[in-house]
Design an enzyme around this catalytic site. Sequence first.
Site, short mmCIF file in Angstrom:
data_model
loop_
_atom_site.label_atom_id
_atom_site.label_comp_id
_atom_site.label_asym_id
_atom_site.label_seq_id
_atom_site.Cartn_x
_atom_site.Cartn_y
_atom_site.Cartn_z
CD GLU A 1 -3.34 1.24 12.93
OE1 GLU A 1 -2.93 0.42 12.09
OE2 GLU A 1 -4.47 1.78 12.87
CB CYS B 1 -0.88 -0.01 1.24
SG CYS B 1 0.13 0.03 2.75
CB SER C 1 -3.37 -6.65 11.71
OG SER C 1 -4.75 -6.50 11.71
#
Length: 343
Positions: free
Chosen positions: A145, A31, A242
Amino acid sequence: MPRIPGARNRLQNTPVNGSKKVLLAAPRGYCAGVDRAVIAVEKALNLYGAPVYVRKQIVHNVHVVAELEEQGAIFVEEVDEVPEGSHIVFSAHGVSPAVVNAAADRGLQAIDATCPLVTKVHREAVRFDRDDFEILLIGHAGHEEVEGTAGHALEATTIVNGPEDVPHVVVKNPNKVVWLSQTTLSVDETMETVRLLRERFPNLQDPPSDDICYATQNRQVAIKKIANDSDLVIVVGSANSSNSVRLVEVALEYGARAAYRVDYSTEIRQEWLDGVETVGVTSGASVPEVLVDEVLRDLAGAGYLDVQEVKTAEEDLMFSLPKELRKDLAGNRDARALGGRTR
Ligand code: 10D
Ligand code: SF4
């Protein structure tokens, strides 16, 4: 149908009833936030020279981390392991203000590679805290995170791991509660968690925009499209990633007969392919395409030569490099223009 060059024979070519094929999900792999973070470490190594320290894995992929280690990056758990005055990169998953302050107290030169879409969630947490909201942060306790986001509004935040946590959530004022989330969760499971939370707290406020990011969503949409046609789905990604682990779960929920996660193609077991006509392949947001190429090469060696890409979205988002790097890169260019010494 792209031909796979250099097919090897690690996996045997076993007979199946129909024709063997691969459905290759797109979008898959890197990404914009991962691309930026990995380039940030590489640029820092070029600019400042090795070693450059990185707090936690820059992204959750063993191959990426190993490659950067080879180039001179040193991965640490906490800033107190880093020699004073050194450069340190904060990982794409983000950090709490406490970590930023600890690095500054140590005189470290920090480069913040937090994905801008994670920073957006940090800002939401700060704002809702300032406006006296209690924040129900849907995400996995212990994930970097979640620690970073919660750290922006520690007193105001309660972590909700998933639907199973909802009955145990305690709030002070049910009329001033907002939910936020980790960026890399299952969209469906998160919506279920929110539905259950709203049953308990009807005035629960939504975040101003989606916290689950475009890349997580797009990769889940793509795997949903091919799961039901796949006898087997292979997700390339690391165990602590994740978003990669979610892709295995989503594939199974949407009809894949079996789904496995692998870091490397060499982990594919011969027995997974027994009687398998169609293999779905995808990869998490932290996975370089070279690892998918290896999987396709091994599958080709086992007779899966027909590769059909199934694309559900185009992605062209790019983020600029962390501001600290942009400043030093610009300084370097100026020095070169003036004939100064540069590295
Ligand atoms: O575990 P994860 O899915 O959050 O991280 P990974 O490094 O695998 O993928 C990139 C996602 C980031 C940096 C969180 F936004
Ligand atoms: Fe950013 Fe989403 Fe990638 Fe995480 S998965 S680094 S939030 S773009």
